[in-house]
Design a protein around this motif. Structure first.
Motif, mmCIF file in Angstrom:
data_model
loop_
_atom_site.group_PDB
_atom_site.id
_atom_site.type_symbol
_atom_site.label_atom_id
_atom_site.label_comp_id
_atom_site.label_asym_id
_atom_site.label_seq_id
_atom_site.Cartn_x
_atom_site.Cartn_y
_atom_site.Cartn_z
ATOM 1 N N UNK A 297 1.225 -1.146 -0.038
ATOM 2 C CA UNK A 297 -0.297 -0.251 -0.034
ATOM 3 C C UNK A 297 0.586 1.228 0.315
ATOM 4 N N UNK A 298 2.277 0.914 0.211
ATOM 5 C CA UNK A 298 3.162 2.725 0.405
ATOM 6 C C UNK A 298 2.718 2.889 1.740
ATOM 7 N N UNK A 299 2.041 2.759 2.973
ATOM 8 C CA UNK A 299 2.211 3.209 4.166
ATOM 9 C C UNK A 299 3.298 3.627 5.023
ATOM 10 N N UNK A 300 3.584 4.327 5.506
ATOM 11 C CA UNK A 300 5.063 4.326 5.922
ATOM 12 C C UNK A 300 4.658 5.488 7.107
ATOM 13 N N UNK A 301 6.118 5.745 7.407
ATOM 14 C CA UNK A 301 5.942 6.582 8.804
ATOM 15 C C UNK A 301 7.284 7.786 8.652
ATOM 16 N N UNK A 302 6.959 8.912 9.162
ATOM 17 C CA UNK A 302 8.247 9.587 9.276
ATOM 18 C C UNK A 302 8.489 10.167 10.355
ATOM 19 N N UNK A 303 9.848 10.371 10.721
ATOM 20 C CA UNK A 303 10.283 10.432 11.702
ATOM 21 C C UNK A 303 11.588 11.989 11.602
ATOM 22 N N UNK A 304 11.268 12.597 12.847
ATOM 23 C CA UNK A 304 12.604 13.929 12.729
ATOM 24 C C UNK A 304 12.997 14.183 14.072
ATOM 25 N N UNK A 305 14.045 14.196 14.261
ATOM 26 C CA UNK A 305 14.653 14.185 15.920
ATOM 27 C C UNK A 305 14.801 16.366 16.142
ATOM 28 N N UNK A 306 14.770 16.834 17.211
ATOM 29 C CA UNK A 306 15.199 18.000 17.302
ATOM 30 C C UNK A 306 15.475 18.904 18.343
ATOM 31 N N UNK A 307 15.916 19.482 18.510
ATOM 32 C CA UNK A 307 16.745 20.499 20.414
ATOM 33 C C UNK A 307 17.370 21.448 19.308
ATOM 34 N N UNK A 308 17.217 22.647 20.060
ATOM 35 C CA UNK A 308 18.018 23.526 20.062
ATOM 36 C C UNK A 308 18.050 24.266 21.389
#
Length: 764
Positions: free
Chosen positions: A474-485
Motif C-alpha cells: 500500500x505504501x503506508x509508512x512513517x516519517x520521523x524527525x529529531x530536534x532540539x535547540x
C-alpha cells in the motif's frame, strides 16, 4: 564462588558468599551511596552477597534506575489523556513504545543516549549505541527498519573534536551499514558547551503486525530461560550503567569501565533469528541485554512476570573463562538476548537458533516462588525480590533552584546588537550564517551512512524528516524527525523544550505525515546540582504540557544525566523525536522545489525574535534574551493546513522555518535542486511590522514555506483562508539565483560555496 570483588573496581576487601560481618563491603567503589547500601541491607534483612551488591549497584545506577528523574517523568503518564492514547499500543515502561499506524500495522520507536562511552572510545561507544537501541526495537517483536543519529560535539575547530567526531560517525555508519539499516535523519550541532561531553543519541524504528507485539516478562512456572547470541566477555563490565552515572572531571571520568565492543554481523544474524523465533510462536517473553547486562535482563523479566526465576550462572557461555560471577552479572557484552520459552517448544527454539548459527543456552527457569535466585555451582549467590532490583530502587526528590545567572542572561537580549540595514550587509550575513558549522552542509557525515539500503527509504537527509515505507503493497509508512535547540533551552528550559517538540512536530507535518507519538532523550548535567534539576523539571513539564496541547503521547525515551565536566554543564538538551504516519509515502513532501514557475507561500507570523538565533551567535558570539514565542495552537493549525493541502494534491515542496529563519529556508530550497527563487518582503513587512533583516533572520516558530504549482496558487490561498491560516505569497521559483527583491541576488554557486566543505575542511 570466588571471594574477590570484580577487577573493574578497586577494593582492598573481600567477602565470602554471605558477606563477612567483620569486613566493610565496597559499596562506595561500586557507586552506591551509604543510604542506598543501608536500604539494600534492609530489603534483604542481612548483608548482601558480593554478587547481590554488584547487581544492585548497576541496577540502582542513575542510568538504569532513573532515581533522580522518576518524580518528574511521571507527568508524561499522568497528563496523557484517553484521546492521546487512541493510537498507543504500548507506552512508557517497556523497552520501546508501540503505536498503531493503521491497516493492522504497528511501529515501535525509541531514542537513547550513549554519550559518555562515546567520549571515552568514540567508535565503539557510538557503534554499540546503535546496536543497543536496535535490540530494544527487536525485543518488542519488530523488524528494525531504520535508524537516526542526533549528535552534538564541541567547537568544530577544537583538537578534541577531531578525535571524537570522526570516530563517532564511523561507529554509527559502520554498525548501521553492516546491519543493513538505512540512516534516515538526525542532527549535528557544534557548541563549546559539549566539548568534554559530546552527545551521541541514537534512534531506531521497527515495524510489525499489531498481533506480533512481544513484551519483557517471565511468566509460567517451569518455563525455561534461554540466553542466546554472543558469548559474555569482559568488555563493558559496569559499562554504561556506571560510566553514564557520574560527572567527568578534568582528567576524564574517575571510573573507566571497559566500553562495550560491538559486532554488527552478529547482531544482523540475531535480528533474523529473533524474527524467525517470533514467527514460529516459540517465545513467551523476550528481553535484550544492554545496560547492566544479565543483572537487568533477569531482574526485569522476573519482575514483570507472575513468579520468581532461578538462574544457573555458571552455565552462561563465556569468552573469558576467568570472569568472576560478579563480572558476569555486570558485563554489558553486546549482541545478546534472553527469552522465556515453554519446555515443549525448546527443541523448536533450539533448531531455529542452530539454523542461524546463534548460540543458545538454557540458563534457568521460571519458578512459582517470589525471588530471583542465582546459583554458582551449588552456591546460592543471589536471592532477591526482583522488583527491588529492577523497579523499586531509590527515588530522589532532588533540590531544585532557578539558576542565579538566568535573570541577567534573559535581560541581555539582542536589542542592542548591531544589525545589517542594507542589501549588502544582509547578503553577507546570510553567507556567514550558511557557513556556520551548525548550518553548513553535513554531507561529509551523512554520506558515510547508507540511507537507502533495503529499498524502503522514501526520504532522508537533507529533507526535514526521514520517511520510510512500512507496507510495500500500500505504501503506508512513517516519517520521523529529531530536534532540539540547546541555546533556546538554556535561555528558558520550559519554552525551549516545547520549541524542540514543536519543531520535530512541524518537520513531520510539512513532510506530509500526521504526527502520532513522541520519544525523547533528555540530556542534562549533574542531578546533584539544584540548577540542573530545575532545568530538568522545567523541560519535562514543558514537554508534558506541550504533548497535551498537541494531542500526542510520549511513548518512552531516555534520561542522560552527568553530562558535565567539573561544575560546567552542557546546555540542557532535551532531544525530541516525533513520529508521524503517511497513508502512502509517494505523497510525501520534499523540502526543496524542483521546477520553475512554482508559487512560494510563507505560512505563519513573523516577529522580532532573534534572541538565541544563529545570526546572534555568528555575528556577535551572543547568547541571551528569551527564545521565540511558543504557540502550539498555531503549530497544530500549520500542520493541519499543510496536511490538508497535501491531501488535496496542492503541495510540491514544504520546508519549515527554524534556525536561520526565512533566509536559510529560502537558501536551502534553492540548493536542494539548484532551482532559484525570486521573492519580495513587502507584504511581510507591512503585515507583521518587521524590517527586512528581521523578516529574513527571525526564528519565530510555527512557520513554513510551501511551494505549489502556479496554476494552483489561488486554490492554495483559498484553502489557507478556510483553515484560518495566515499566509503571504512571497514570490516564484525560477532561474538559478536566490533574488530577494530590492536587497540582493546570490547565485546557486555562491550559496553552495559558502555552505559546503566546512566540516571536512576543519577536520583536515
Amino acid at each position: 564462588m570466588s571471594t574477590t570483588q570484580p577487577t573493574a573496581y578497586r577494593t582492598d576487601t573481600v567477602t565470602d558468599a554471605q558477606g563477612s560481618p567483620d569486613v566493610v563491603q565496597p559499596w562506595a567503589d561500586l557507586g552506591l551511596k551509604e543510604d542506598e547500601y543501608a536500604r539494600i541491607r534492609e530489603i534483604l534483612d542481612r548483608r548482601p552477597t558480593s554478587a547481590e551488591l554488584a547487581m544492585y549497584s548497576v541496577m540502582w545506577s542513575e542510568h538504569c534506575s532513573y532515581k533522580s528523574s522518576k518524580v518528574h517523568l511521571r507527568q508524561f503518564g499522568e497528563k496523557t489523556t484517553e484521546a492521546m492514547r487512541e493510537h498507543l499500543l504500548v507506552g512508557i515502561g517497556e523497552n520501546a513504545g508501540v503505536v498503531d499506524i493503521g491497516d493492522g500495522w504497528a511501529v515501535t520507536f525509541k531514542i537513547e543516549s550513549h554519550n559518555h562511552p562515546s567520549y571515552v572510545e568514540p567508535y565503539q561507544g557510538a557503534a554499540t549505541g546503535v546496536g543497543g537501541i536496535v535490540r530494544d526495537i527487536m525485543s518488542m517483536g519488530a523488524r528494525p527498519i531504520a535508524v537516526m543519529d542526533p549528535l552534538r560535539f564541541g567547537a568544530l575547530d577544537h583538537p578534541d573534536t577531531a578525535r571524537v567526531l570522526p570516530g563517532v560517525v564511523a561507529g554509527i555508519g559502520g554498525y548501521g551499514n553492516c546491519l543493513g539499516l538505512p540512516n534516515i535523519g538526525g542532527e549535528v550541532v557544534f557548541d563549546a558547551c559539549y566539548q568534554g561531553n559530546p552527545l551521541v543519541n541514537a534512534l531506531s524504528v521497527g515495524s510489525m503486525r499489531v498481533e506480533d507485539i512481544h513484551l519483557a516478562k517471565a511468566s509460567g512456572a517451569g518455563n525455561l530461560v534461554i540466553l542466546f547470541g554472543a558469548k559474555t566477555g569482559g568488555d563493558g563490565i559496569g559499562g554504561v550503567s556506571v560510566l553514564a552515572s557520574e560527572t567527568f572531571d578534568d582528567e576524564g571520568p574517575s571510573k573507566r569501565p571497559a566500553v562495550q565492543v560491538g559486532d554488527p554481523f552478529a547482531e544482523k544474524v540475531l535480528i533474523e533469528c529473533c524474527l524467525d523465533l517470533y514467527a514460529a510462536g516459540v517465545v513467551d517473553g523476550i528481553q535484550d541485554l544492554g545496560g547492566a547486562g544479565l543483572s537487568c535482563a533477569t531482574s526485569e523479566l522476573a519482575s514483570n512476570g507472575d513468579g520468581g526465576m532461578r538462574v544457573q550462572l555458571d552455565t552462561v557461555p563465556l569468552r573469558d573463562a576467568s570472569l568472576r560471577p560478579e563480572e558476569i552479572l555486570m558485563s554489558e557484552s553486546q549482541e545478546r538476548m534472553m527469552a522465556v520459552v515453554e519446555p515443549g517448544r525448546l527443541e523448536e527454539f533450539m533448531a531455529i537458533a542452530t539454523r542461524w548459527d546463534v548460540e543458545a543456552t538454557v540458563i534457568g527457569e521460571v519458578t512459582d516462588g517470589t525471588n530471583l535466585e542465582v546459583y554458582w555451582g551449588e552456591d546460592l549467590i543471589v536471592d532477591v525480590p526482583p522488583r527491588s532490583v529492577a523497579h523499586d530502587g531509590p527515588v530522589y526528590e532532588r533540590p531544585l533552584a532557578r539558576p542565579e545567572y538566568l535573570d541577567d542572561l534573559q535581560a541581555d537580549d539582542t536589542g542592542s546588537l548591531e544589525r545589517p540595514v542594507d542589501g549588502d550587509g544582509i547578503r553577507d550575513a546570510l553567507l556567514a550564517v550558511l557557513a556556520h558549522p551548525n548550518m553548513a552542509d553535513p554531507s561529509w557525515i551523512t554520506r558515510q551512512y547508507d540511507r537507502y539500503v533495503r529499498g524502503n527509504t522514501a526520504q532522508a537527509m537533507p529533507d526535514d524528516a526521514g520517511v520510510v515505507r512500512v507496507d510495500e503493497e500500500t505504501g503506508r509508512g512513517v516519517a520521523l524527525s529529531t530536534d532540539c535547540n540547546g541555546r533556546f533551552t538554556k535561555l528558558d528550559p520550559y519554552a525551549g523544550a516545547q520549541l524542540a517538540l514543536a519543531e520535530a512536530y512541524r518537520n513531520v507535518a510539512v513532510a506530509g505525515a500526521r504526527p502520532l507519538a513522541v520519544s525523547d532523550c533528555l540530556n542534562f548535567g549533574s542531578p546533584e546540582d539544584p540548577g540542573v534539576m530545575w532545568q530538568f523539571s522545567q523541560a519535562v513539564t514543558g514537554l508534558a504540557d506541550g504533548c497535551v496541547e498537541l494531542g500526542i503521547p510520549v511513548t518512552g525515551g531516555n534520561v542522560s544525566f552527568y553530562n558535565q565536566t567539573g561544575d560546567v554543564a552542557i546546555h540542557p538538551t532535551p532531544v525530541v523525536s516525533v513520529l508521524g504516519v503517511l497513508d502512502d509515502v509517494a505523497d510525501r513532501n520534499r523540502s526543496g522545489w524542483d521546477a520553475e514557475r512554482q508559487a512560494l507561500f510563507l505560512l505563519g507570523t513573523t516577529r522580532d525574535e532573534l534572541d538565541g538565533s544563529v545570526w546572534s551567535e555568528v555575528a556577535h558570539g551572543h547568547l541571551g534574551g528569551l527564545p521565540p514565542t511558543v504557540d502550539l495552537a498555531a503549530e497544530r493549525l500549520l500542520a493541519d493546513t499543510v496536511l490538508a493541502a497535501t491531501a488535496a494534491g496542492l503541495v510540491r515542496a514544504a520546508h519549515d522555518l527554524s534556525e536561520g529563519g526565512l533566509a536559510v529556508t529560502l537558501a536551502e530550497g534553492v540548493l536542494r535542486e539548484g532551482v532559484g527563487a525570486t521573492v519580495s518582503l513587502a507584504e511581510l513587512r507591512d503585515r507583521d511590522g518587521v524590517d527586512d533583516f528581521t523578516a529574513l533572520f527571525s526564528e519565530s516558530a510555527a512557520r513554513a514555506v510551501v511551494a505549489v504549482d502556479g496554476e494552483d496558487a489561488q486554490a492554495f490561498a483559498r484553502l489557507c483562508a478556510e483553515q484560518g491560516q495566515q499566509v503571504i505569497r512571497l514570490g516564484d521559483t525560477g532561474g538559478t539565483d536566490l533574488h530577494v527583491d530590492g536587497l540582493f541576488r546570490l547565485s546557486t554557486e555562491t550559496l553552495r560555496e559558502a555552505n559546503t566543505g566546512v566540516i571536512e575542511a576543519a577536520l583536515g
